[in-house]
Scaffold this motif. Structure first.
Motif, PDB file in Angstrom:
ATOM      1  N   HIS A 456       0.861  -1.193   0.000  1.00  0.00           N
ATOM      2  CA  HIS A 456       0.000   0.000   0.000  1.00  0.00           C
ATOM      3  C   HIS A 456       0.894   1.239   0.000  1.00  0.00           C
ATOM      4  CE1 HIS A 456      -4.209  -1.250   0.323  1.00  0.00           C
ATOM      5  NE2 HIS A 456      -3.772  -2.293   1.003  1.00  0.00           N
ATOM      6  N   TYR A 457       1.587   1.441  -1.110  1.00  0.00           N
ATOM      7  CA  TYR A 457       2.427   2.625  -1.205  1.00  0.00           C
ATOM      8  C   TYR A 457       1.595   3.899  -1.239  1.00  0.00           C
ATOM      9  CZ  TYR A 457       6.767   0.064  -1.892  1.00  0.00           C
ATOM     10  OH  TYR A 457       7.870  -0.732  -1.700  1.00  0.00           O
ATOM     11  N   ASP A 458       0.322   3.785  -1.648  1.00  0.00           N
ATOM     12  CA  ASP A 458      -0.539   4.962  -1.603  1.00  0.00           C
ATOM     13  C   ASP A 458      -0.737   5.422  -0.157  1.00  0.00           C
ATOM     14  OD1 ASP A 458      -1.824   2.597  -1.078  1.00  0.00           O
ATOM     15  OD2 ASP A 458      -3.711   3.173  -2.030  1.00  0.00           O
ATOM     16  N   CYS A 459      -0.909   4.474   0.763  1.00  0.00           N
ATOM     17  CA  CYS A 459      -1.031   4.836   2.185  1.00  0.00           C
ATOM     18  C   CYS A 459       0.290   5.371   2.729  1.00  0.00           C
ATOM     19  CB  CYS A 459      -1.488   3.623   2.993  1.00  0.00           C
ATOM     20  SG  CYS A 459      -3.113   2.984   2.528  1.00  0.00           S
ATOM     21  N   TYR A 460       1.389   4.762   2.282  1.00  0.00           N
ATOM     22  CA  TYR A 460       2.704   5.219   2.729  1.00  0.00           C
ATOM     23  C   TYR A 460       2.935   6.676   2.329  1.00  0.00           C
ATOM     24  CZ  TYR A 460       7.805   5.698   2.772  1.00  0.00           C
ATOM     25  OH  TYR A 460       9.081   6.145   2.974  1.00  0.00           O
ATOM     26  N   TYR A 461       2.574   7.016   1.097  1.00  0.00           N
ATOM     27  CA  TYR A 461       2.764   8.394   0.646  1.00  0.00           C
ATOM     28  C   TYR A 461       1.767   9.341   1.304  1.00  0.00           C
ATOM     29  CZ  TYR A 461       6.523   7.826  -2.689  1.00  0.00           C
ATOM     30  OH  TYR A 461       7.748   7.627  -3.255  1.00  0.00           O
ATOM     31  N   MET A 462       0.619   8.840   1.727  1.00  0.00           N
ATOM     32  CA  MET A 462      -0.286   9.689   2.490  1.00  0.00           C
ATOM     33  C   MET A 462       0.325  10.038   3.847  1.00  0.00           C
ATOM     34  SD  MET A 462      -2.894  10.572   0.770  1.00  0.00           S
ATOM     35  CE  MET A 462      -3.875  11.242   2.100  1.00  0.00           C
ATOM     36  N   VAL A 463       1.083   9.095   4.425  1.00  0.00           N
ATOM     37  CA  VAL A 463       1.803   9.398   5.663  1.00  0.00           C
ATOM     38  C   VAL A 463       2.840  10.497   5.415  1.00  0.00           C
ATOM     39  CG1 VAL A 463       3.366   8.469   7.419  1.00  0.00           C
ATOM     40  CG2 VAL A 463       1.428   7.103   6.630  1.00  0.00           C
ATOM     41  N   LEU A 464       3.572  10.381   4.291  1.00  0.00           N
ATOM     42  CA  LEU A 464       4.538  11.427   3.941  1.00  0.00           C
ATOM     43  C   LEU A 464       3.843  12.763   3.721  1.00  0.00           C
ATOM     44  CD1 LEU A 464       6.981   9.604   1.472  1.00  0.00           C
ATOM     45  CD2 LEU A 464       7.281  10.034   3.910  1.00  0.00           C
ATOM     46  N   ALA A 465       2.657  12.730   3.119  1.00  0.00           N
ATOM     47  CA  ALA A 465       1.908  13.969   2.917  1.00  0.00           C
ATOM     48  C   ALA A 465       1.516  14.584   4.256  1.00  0.00           C
ATOM     49  CB  ALA A 465       0.675  13.692   2.059  1.00  0.00           C
ATOM     50  N   GLY A 466       1.151  13.732   5.220  1.00  0.00           N
ATOM     51  CA  GLY A 466       0.836  14.242   6.551  1.00  0.00           C
ATOM     52  C   GLY A 466       2.027  14.905   7.205  1.00  0.00           C
ATOM     53  N   PHE A 467       3.195  14.257   7.114  1.00  0.00           N
ATOM     54  CA  PHE A 467       4.422  14.870   7.646  1.00  0.00           C
ATOM     55  C   PHE A 467       4.708  16.194   6.944  1.00  0.00           C
ATOM     56  CE2 PHE A 467       5.732  10.523   9.150  1.00  0.00           C
ATOM     57  CZ  PHE A 467       5.817  10.870  10.486  1.00  0.00           C
ATOM     58  N   SER A 468       4.506  16.235   5.632  1.00  0.00           N
ATOM     59  CA  SER A 468       4.785  17.449   4.872  1.00  0.00           C
ATOM     60  C   SER A 468       3.851  18.582   5.278  1.00  0.00           C
ATOM     61  CB  SER A 468       4.656  17.172   3.368  1.00  0.00           C
ATOM     62  OG  SER A 468       5.581  16.189   2.950  1.00  0.00           O
ATOM     63  N   LEU A 469       2.593  18.254   5.547  1.00  0.00           N
ATOM     64  CA  LEU A 469       1.638  19.277   5.967  1.00  0.00           C
ATOM     65  C   LEU A 469       2.035  19.858   7.325  1.00  0.00           C
ATOM     66  CD1 LEU A 469      -1.007  20.796   5.495  1.00  0.00           C
ATOM     67  CD2 LEU A 469      -2.217  18.879   6.547  1.00  0.00           C
ATOM     68  N   VAL A 470       2.394  18.983   8.263  1.00  0.00           N
ATOM     69  CA  VAL A 470       2.854  19.467   9.578  1.00  0.00           C
ATOM     70  C   VAL A 470       4.131  20.284   9.416  1.00  0.00           C
ATOM     71  CG1 VAL A 470       3.700  18.746  11.839  1.00  0.00           C
ATOM     72  CG2 VAL A 470       1.774  17.540  10.791  1.00  0.00           C
ATOM     73  N   ASN A 471       4.999  19.843   8.512  1.00  0.00           N
ATOM     74  CA  ASN A 471       6.254  20.558   8.279  1.00  0.00           C
ATOM     75  C   ASN A 471       5.998  21.960   7.736  1.00  0.00           C
ATOM     76  OD1 ASN A 471       9.226  20.546   8.093  1.00  0.00           O
ATOM     77  ND2 ASN A 471       8.863  20.637   5.881  1.00  0.00           N
ATOM     78  N   MET A 472       4.993  22.093   6.849  1.00  0.00           N
ATOM     79  CA  MET A 472       4.647  23.414   6.330  1.00  0.00           C
ATOM     80  C   MET A 472       4.206  24.352   7.441  1.00  0.00           C
ATOM     81  SD  MET A 472       2.537  22.213   2.950  1.00  0.00           S
ATOM     82  CE  MET A 472       1.489  23.646   3.121  1.00  0.00           C
ATOM     83  N   LEU A 473       3.398  23.856   8.342  1.00  0.00           N
ATOM     84  CA  LEU A 473       2.930  24.682   9.453  1.00  0.00           C
ATOM     85  C   LEU A 473       4.086  25.075  10.375  1.00  0.00           C
ATOM     86  CD1 LEU A 473      -0.364  22.751  10.340  1.00  0.00           C
ATOM     87  CD2 LEU A 473      -0.099  24.789   8.911  1.00  0.00           C
ATOM     88  N   CYS A 474       4.983  24.116  10.617  1.00  0.00           N
ATOM     89  CA  CYS A 474       6.174  24.425  11.432  1.00  0.00           C
ATOM     90  C   CYS A 474       7.037  25.476  10.761  1.00  0.00           C
ATOM     91  CB  CYS A 474       6.976  23.158  11.694  1.00  0.00           C
ATOM     92  SG  CYS A 474       6.167  21.943  12.763  1.00  0.00           S
ATOM     93  N   TYR A 475       7.136  25.398   9.443  1.00  0.00           N
ATOM     94  CA  TYR A 475       7.952  26.380   8.717  1.00  0.00           C
ATOM     95  C   TYR A 475       7.375  27.780   8.863  1.00  0.00           C
ATOM     96  CZ  TYR A 475      10.151  29.007   4.993  1.00  0.00           C
ATOM     97  OH  TYR A 475      10.817  29.970   4.296  1.00  0.00           O
ATOM     98  N   ILE A 476       6.052  27.895   8.783  1.00  0.00           N
ATOM     99  CA  ILE A 476       5.425  29.208   8.933  1.00  0.00           C
ATOM    100  C   ILE A 476       5.751  29.805  10.307  1.00  0.00           C
ATOM    101  CG2 ILE A 476       3.205  30.404   9.066  1.00  0.00           C
ATOM    102  CD1 ILE A 476       2.131  28.419   7.029  1.00  0.00           C
ATOM    103  N   VAL A 477       5.661  28.971  11.344  1.00  0.00           N
ATOM    104  CA  VAL A 477       5.965  29.438  12.698  1.00  0.00           C
ATOM    105  C   VAL A 477       7.442  29.831  12.806  1.00  0.00           C
ATOM    106  CG1 VAL A 477       6.044  28.777  15.130  1.00  0.00           C
ATOM    107  CG2 VAL A 477       4.102  28.071  13.704  1.00  0.00           C
ATOM    108  N   CYS A 478       8.319  28.971  12.301  1.00  0.00           N
ATOM    109  CA  CYS A 478       9.765  29.244  12.398  1.00  0.00           C
ATOM    110  C   CYS A 478      10.149  30.473  11.580  1.00  0.00           C
ATOM    111  CB  CYS A 478      10.553  28.032  11.921  1.00  0.00           C
ATOM    112  SG  CYS A 478      10.379  26.562  12.951  1.00  0.00           S
ATOM    113  N   SER A 479       9.526  30.632  10.424  1.00  0.00           N
ATOM    114  CA  SER A 479       9.846  31.776   9.576  1.00  0.00           C
ATOM    115  C   SER A 479       9.451  33.086  10.238  1.00  0.00           C
ATOM    116  CB  SER A 479       9.139  31.617   8.221  1.00  0.00           C
ATOM    117  OG  SER A 479       9.401  32.720   7.384  1.00  0.00           O
TER     118      SER A 479
END
Length: 498
Positions: A456-479
C-alpha cells in the motif's frame, strides 16, 4: 571583477579549497578505470555453465573502497566549497545589498548543476552501457582533468579571501566561554560593558537575541583578559563579538534548516518510482520505450525549466504588471517549495491508488512487474512538482544561508543543504523500516512490500503527505519567529517612507 581588499594589498592568501577538491575527486575517478582495465584489480568473471563465481580478494575490495571513498570525499567537498567560492567572486556591494543578483547567481548555479546531471544520466550512461565501463569511467576522468586545468588557468583572476583560524573551533570556544562566564550579569542598558572585538571589525556590540551567549565576549579585566597586542589571553574564556555572532547565526537557522530535512525525505524516495514505472506503459509511439530508471530525469528537467521560466518570464511579467521590480524573498521561495513538495507526494498517493486498483483488476496481484494498460505519462505531474519544489527550496536555502551568515561562514552555509539531504536520507530509511515493521503482520504484506501490487504505497505516501503538511505549518511558525532577513528591514522602511 573586483578583487578583495586583502588581495590588493598583497597579503598572503590561501588558494581556494576548490582546486584541491577537484584534484581529490579526479584522483578517485582515475583509479576506477584501473579496476576494469587491469585484470588483477577485479575478481575473474563467473563461469556461466556452472554458475561459479569467485569472491573478490582483500586487496581488490580495498582498492574499490579506496577509489569510491576518494570520489565521495572529492564530490562532497566540491559541492560544499564551489558554491561558497563562487559567491566570494561577487562584488562586496552586490553580496551585501543586491538580492536580485544573489538570487540570479544561485538560480543559474543550480540550473548548470542540474544540466550536468542530465548529461550524466544520458550521455555518460549511454557510453557505459554501449561502449564499456572502462571508457564510461574514463570519460569523467577526462572531464575532471579539463575542469581542473580551467580552474588553474583562472587562478590569477579569482578573489581569494584571507583564511581565518578554524571556524568550528571558534564556535566551540563561544559555548565553553559562555558557560565559564555564566555567573556574569547582562544589562542591555549598561554602557560600561567592554566587549572583545576583532581589529577592524564593524560589529561593536553583540545582538540582543540569544543574549546568554554574549557573556562569552565580555572583558572582565582588560589587564588579565587581554594581551599587549589586544588578543585574548585565554580564547576558551574570552571570545570576540564576531565569534558570538557567527554562532548565533548558525543557531538561528537550525529550525528552518530542519524543515528542509523533511523535504529531503520526500525527495529521497527514489526506488519506488522505478518499480511504479516498470508496471506502466512507457512507450512513445510503437517502438521507443522509456527505461523505467530514466523517469527521474524529468525531475531534473522540470527544475531547469522552472529556473528559466522564473528568471526570464515570471519575474519580468510580474514587474511589468506591478510597475516596480518584483522579488520574492528567500523565505517565500523556500515556503512555496515546501507547498509543492506536499502536493507532489499527495499526487503520488492518488496516482498509485489508481495504478494499484487497475493492476488488481487486471489480475497482477502476484506479478509486481506485470504491465498494466495505464500510461506512464501519469507520473509526469508528480515528477514536475518534485522538480519545481526542489529547485525553489534548494536555491532558496542556499541563498538564505549565504546571505544570513557572515561572509567568513560561507563554506558552512554552502554545506548545510547537503548535510540536510544526508540527514533526510537517513531519516527516510528509518521511517521506511518503522512503517514496514508496524504494518507487516502474519500472512499480511506490509505497506512497502517488494510486491507493489500487494503493498500500500498509496497509504505510505499519504503518511509522507501528513508529515509534509505538519512541516509546512512548522515552517510558517519558524519563519515568523526568525524575523526579517538581512536587507528586508531597509526595504520595509523605504516602502513606509513617503
Amino acid at each position: 571583477m573586483e578583487k578583495n581588499s586583502s588581495t590588493e594589498k598583497g597579503e598572503m592568501v590561501e588558494e581556494p579549497l576548490l582546486l584541491h577538491n577537484s584534484e581529490t575527486q579526479k584522483g578517485g575517478l582515475r583509479t576506477l578505470p584501473f579496476i576494469l582495465v587491469i585484470p588483477q584489480a577485479r575478481p575473474p568473471p563467473c563461469v556461466d555453465s556452472n554458475n561459479i563465481c569467485r569472491s573478490a580478494e582483500m586487496f581488490q575490495l580495498f582498492f574499490l573502497c579506496f577509489s569510491l571513498g576518494i570520489v565521495a570525499i572529492g564530490a562532497g567537498t566540491i559541492k560544499s566549497s564551489s558554491l561558497a567560492f563562487g559567491s566570494d567572486q561577487l562584488k562586496q556591494e552586490v553580496y551585501q545589498g543586491n538580492a536580485r543578483a544573489m538570487e540570479r547567481y544561485f538560480s543559474w548555479y543550480y540550473a548548470l548543476y542540474a544540466l550536468s546531471l542530465v548529461v550524466a544520466l544520458t550521455c555518460l550512461v549511454y557510453i557505459q552501457v554501449n561502449m564499456g565501463w572502462a571508457l564510461g569511467f574514463g570519460a569523467p576522468v577526462l572531464l575532471m582533468l579539463f575542469a581542473t586545468v580551467l580552474i588553474y588557468l583562472g587562478t590569477p583572476f579569482y578573489v581569494k579571501l584571507k583564511p581565518k583560524s578554524s571556524l568550528i573551533t571558534g564556535l566551540f570556544q563561544v559555548v565553553v566561554a559562555a558557560y565559564r562566564n555564566r555567573c556574569l550579569r547582562l544589562s542591555s542598558e549598561s554602557a560600561d560593558i567592554l566587549y572583545h572585538r576583532n581589529k577592524g571589525s564593524t560589529i561593536v556590540r553583540p545582538s540582543e537575541k540569544l543574549r546568554f551567549l554574549n557573556k562569552a565576549c565580555i572583558v572582565q579585566d582588560p589587564q588579565l583578559d587581554l594581551s599587549p597586542d589586544g588578543e585574548a589571553t585565554d580564547p576558551w574564556r574570552l571570545c570576540t563579538v564576531d565569534q558570538v555572532e557567527e554562532l548565533k547565526a548558525l543557531l538561528k537557522v537550525v529550525p528552518i534548516w530542519l524543515t528542509g530535512v523533511v523535504l529531503a525525505i520526500n525527495i529521497s524516495q527514489s526506488s519506488f518510482p522505478v518499480l511504479q514505472a516498470k508496471t506502466m506503459d512507457r512507450h512513445i509511439g510503437s517502438t521507443f520505450e522509456i527505461p523505467a530508471g530514466s523517469f527521474g530525469i524529468f525531475i531534473v528537467i522540470s527544475g531547469i525549466l522552472w529556473i528559466v521560466l522564473y528568471d526570464c518570464l515570471i519575474l519580468p511579467v510580474a514587474s511589468k504588471l506591478t510597475g516596480k521590480p518584483v522579488h520574492f524573498s528567500t523565505k517565500q521561495r523556500m515556503g512555496f517549495g515546501l507547498v509543492l513538495s506536499f502536493l507532489s507526494v499527495l499526487v503520488v498517493a492518488v496516482v498509485e491508488g489508481v495504478r494499484r486498483s487497475i493492476a488488481i483488476k487486471q489480475g497482477h496481484s502476484d506479478d509486481p512487474e506485470g504491465v498494466i494498460p495505464m500510461s506512464a505519462a501519469w507520473l509526469l505531474p508528480q515528477n514536475c512538482l518534485t522538480g519545481f519544489a526542489e529547485a525553489l527550496n534548494a536555491i532558496g536555502q542556499n541563498e538564505f544561508y549565504i546571505s544570513e551568515f557572515p561572509r567568513s561562514m560561507s563554506s558552512i552555509a554552502a554545506s548545510l543543504i547537503g548535510f540536510g539531504m544526508g540527514v533526510g536520507n537517513l531519516l527516510a530509511s528509518f521511517l521506511m523500516n518503522t512503517i514496514n515493521d508496524l504494518t507487516k503482520g502474519e500472512g499480511q504484506e506490509s505497506w512497502i512490500s517488494s510486491n507493489i501490487n500487494k503493498g500500500h504505497y498509496d497509504c505510505y505516501y499519504m503518511v509522507l503527505a501528513g508529515f509534509s503538511l505538519v512541516n509546512m505549518l512548522c515552517y510558517i511558525v519558524c519563519s515568523r519567529a526568525y524575523g526579517p532577513c538581512k536587507g528586508e528591514e531597509e526595504e520595509v522602511m523605504e516602502e513606509e517612507d513617503p
